[in-house]
Motif scaffolding. Structure first.
Motif, PDB file in Angstrom:
ATOM      1  N   ALA A 224     -87.331 -47.451  70.861  1.00 39.91           N
ATOM      2  CA  ALA A 224     -86.789 -47.899  72.144  1.00 39.91           C
ATOM      3  C   ALA A 224     -85.638 -48.867  71.929  1.00 39.91           C
ATOM      4  O   ALA A 224     -85.774 -49.843  71.179  1.00 39.91           O
ATOM      5  N   THR A 225     -84.522 -48.608  72.574  1.00 37.54           N
ATOM      6  CA  THR A 225     -83.463 -49.605  72.658  1.00 37.54           C
ATOM      7  C   THR A 225     -83.896 -50.694  73.633  1.00 37.54           C
ATOM      8  O   THR A 225     -84.264 -50.403  74.768  1.00 37.54           O
ATOM      9  N   GLN A 226     -83.874 -51.948  73.171  1.00 37.02           N
ATOM     10  CA  GLN A 226     -84.256 -53.071  74.029  1.00 37.02           C
ATOM     11  C   GLN A 226     -83.325 -54.241  73.753  1.00 37.02           C
ATOM     12  O   GLN A 226     -83.049 -54.579  72.611  1.00 37.02           O
ATOM     13  N   ASN A 227     -82.885 -54.865  74.826  1.00 37.29           N
ATOM     14  CA  ASN A 227     -81.819 -55.846  74.781  1.00 37.29           C
ATOM     15  C   ASN A 227     -82.358 -57.268  74.595  1.00 37.29           C
ATOM     16  O   ASN A 227     -83.251 -57.695  75.327  1.00 37.29           O
ATOM     17  N   THR A 228     -81.817 -57.988  73.628  1.00 36.77           N
ATOM     18  CA  THR A 228     -82.250 -59.370  73.411  1.00 36.77           C
ATOM     19  C   THR A 228     -81.524 -60.358  74.318  1.00 36.77           C
ATOM     20  O   THR A 228     -81.919 -61.519  74.401  1.00 36.77           O
ATOM     21  N   THR A 229     -80.449 -59.915  74.961  1.00 41.10           N
ATOM     22  CA  THR A 229     -79.705 -60.809  75.843  1.00 41.10           C
ATOM     23  C   THR A 229     -80.377 -60.936  77.200  1.00 41.10           C
ATOM     24  O   THR A 229     -80.380 -62.003  77.807  1.00 41.10           O
ATOM     25  N   TYR A 230     -80.956 -59.842  77.687  1.00 39.15           N
ATOM     26  CA  TYR A 230     -81.526 -59.825  79.032  1.00 39.15           C
ATOM     27  C   TYR A 230     -83.011 -59.485  79.023  1.00 39.15           C
ATOM     28  O   TYR A 230     -83.508 -58.774  79.887  1.00 39.15           O
ATOM     29  N   ASN A 231     -83.728 -59.960  78.022  1.00 34.46           N
ATOM     30  CA  ASN A 231     -85.181 -59.898  77.978  1.00 34.46           C
ATOM     31  C   ASN A 231     -85.691 -61.245  77.485  1.00 34.46           C
ATOM     32  O   ASN A 231     -84.900 -62.112  77.090  1.00 34.46           O
ATOM     33  N   GLU A 232     -87.010 -61.415  77.461  1.00 31.73           N
ATOM     34  CA  GLU A 232     -87.627 -62.617  76.931  1.00 31.73           C
ATOM     35  C   GLU A 232     -88.597 -62.208  75.823  1.00 31.73           C
ATOM     36  O   GLU A 232     -89.310 -61.198  75.948  1.00 31.73           O
TER      37      GLU A 232
END
Length: 453
Positions: free
Chosen positions: A99-107
């Motif tokens: 899964a691509t998951q964003n570190t800028t807009y997640n916690e």
């Protein structure tokens, strides 16, 4: 005779279900819905039949835009990656689920838990493609558009990943009691709380899940800037790259990653390098060029060509004839909306226009033909035997460990690769005949997670 540095290397395959971009020919009658689960099921199970290491789902938190309008030449509809992959975990047995998951807009506390859940549900087949974002239109979803400076993206990503790994390591290997006769299901002291106060995060959590059979989700990363390469060398286990078309740049990139790994104190072979590519196969050599040309012309339609050229010119060109010449006027020099696209990102648009005009004049190309020549990163085209020879050469001469394939059609785009190309690679001894184990980490031949060694 030239020495082969990796004579026993085998090709690793992943499939990249984009859901975006013009590489997928969504207008073809055989193309399936981009949001229908049957499409995802068909691609994933075909890839598993072909012993692919991973099904990789690209994800965006916002539909693509150009000048603040939805990019209607793109594919619309982007299901949540972890939800989609959890569903696929129930109908597959071996293939990895990334899964691509964003570190800028997640916690980190929330995302680490959701990825850990996918890893457990799939019995150790999860992967995380760690991405960062600094564009303002994605940030608008969170009422903080453009809040993070470009230079700070990887600082936040490093803190994020460090905390996620601490969460995954918070349960000891023997946390769950081995017998129903035990007085408690939990071994005393086996679960540790995670408390961190960093520049970007304040976390206080007692994690809820043990580790999967592979320890941690496998960490993927796709940065090619110097900062991105250093981040990969310090943290990643697989790296994607755009160098899936030409051997020499791919080999230079791979050598650079190996050198950075050693400088970071890791073994030179500690990362699997899987450039993105496209593969077009024809049964006969005489059919190859015609099929390749058909794919390119279906991917870059007239409307898509006008959009791509418009990104360089900084204006709407939809009134032009795509089969006519490039615009007579020069591109806009002023700063334009970041939603226009990446064709002129960091480059002088007037210089690009000059190069494109020279190309068009020397070869008699139309606007659409220029767009095809300058924006298509094609990959490999040939008969199954020809492509098998090329891919074997790449992995055995150190340019990559394999390829992350973007099919030009879904859900049928992998059929020829699995039915024609995989057997040719197996005949050459450069592709597995069975999965190496049950986890994604085993498929890729990776060591234990960095924090578990």
């Amino acid at each position: 005779m030239t020495e082969v540095p990796f004579p026993d290397a085998r090709v690793h395959f992943g499939v990249f279900f984009q859901g975006v971009n013009h590489s997928t020919v969504w207008s073809d009658p055989s193309s399936g819905s981009q949001i229908d689960f049957e499409t995802f099921r068909r691609v994933a199970t075909t890839a598993e039949r072909g012993l692919f290491d991973a099904f990789f789902l690209g994800e965006g938190l916002r539909l693509r835009e150009q000048d603040g309008q939805l990019l209607d030449t793109d594919i619309a509809g982007r299901p949540d990656a972890i939800a989609q992959l959890a569903a696929l975990a129930g109908i597959t047995d071996r293939i990895g689920l990334v899964a691509t998951q964003n570190t800028t807009y997640n916690e980190p506390a929330d995302l680490a838990r959701r990825l850990s859940g996918l890893d457990l549900l799939s019995e150790g087949r999860a992967g995380w493609n760690v991405v960062t974002t600094d564009n303002a239109w994605t940030g608008e979803n969170f009422r903080r558009g453009g809040f993070l400076d470009h230079a700070h993206r990887y600082e936040r990503a490093t803190e994020f990943l460090t905390i996620a790994r601490e969460i995954w390591d918070s349960w000891s290997d023997k946390a769950i009691a081995p017998s129903r006769r035990s007085s408690s299901w939990l071994t005393p002291g086996a679960v540790q709380a995670v408390e961190r106060d960093t520049e970007h995060f304040q976390v206080a959590i007692t994690p809820t899940l043990p580790r999967s059979p592979q320890g941690h989700p496998v960490i993927f990363q796709a940065g090619v800037s110097p900062q991105g390469r250093d981040f990969a060398a310090g943290h990643a286990e697989v790296i994607f790259s755009p160098f899936g078309t030409n051997f020499d740049p791919a080999r230079e990139f791979a050598d650079d990653i190996r050198a950075r790994l050693v400088a970071a104190g890791r073994p030179a072979d500690d990362i699997r390098i899987l450039p993105g590519t496209q593969i077009v196969l024809a049964e006969r050599e005489s059919e190859v060029e015609e099929k390749k040309r058909w794919v390119l012309e279906q991917q870059i339609t007239g409307a898509t060509a006008l959009s791509l050229v418009g990104q360089v010119w900084g204006k709407d060109l939809s009134h032009l004839d795509p089969d006519g010449p490039l615009p007579a006027e020069d591109p806009e020099q002023s700063v334009i909306s970041g939603t226009r696209g990446s064709q002129r990102d960091g480059q002088d648009p007037v210089a690009i226009a000059g190069q494109w005009r020279a190309l068009a004049e020397s070869r008699g190309l139309s606007l659409r033909q220029v767009a095809i020549e300058t924006t298509a990163r094609f990959g490999f085209a040939g008969t199954p035997g020809q492509v098998a020879d090329e891919l074997t050469h790449w992995v055995r001469h150190g340019a990559s460990h394999g390829f992350n394939i973007t099919p030009y059609l879904v859900p049928t785009g992998l059929d020829d690769i699995v039915d024609w190309l995989v057997p040719e690679l197996q005949e050459r001894g450069s592709y597995p005949t069975a999965y190496a184990g049950t986890t994604l980490r085993e498929h890729l031949g990776l060591r234990p997670p960095l924090t578990r060694r």
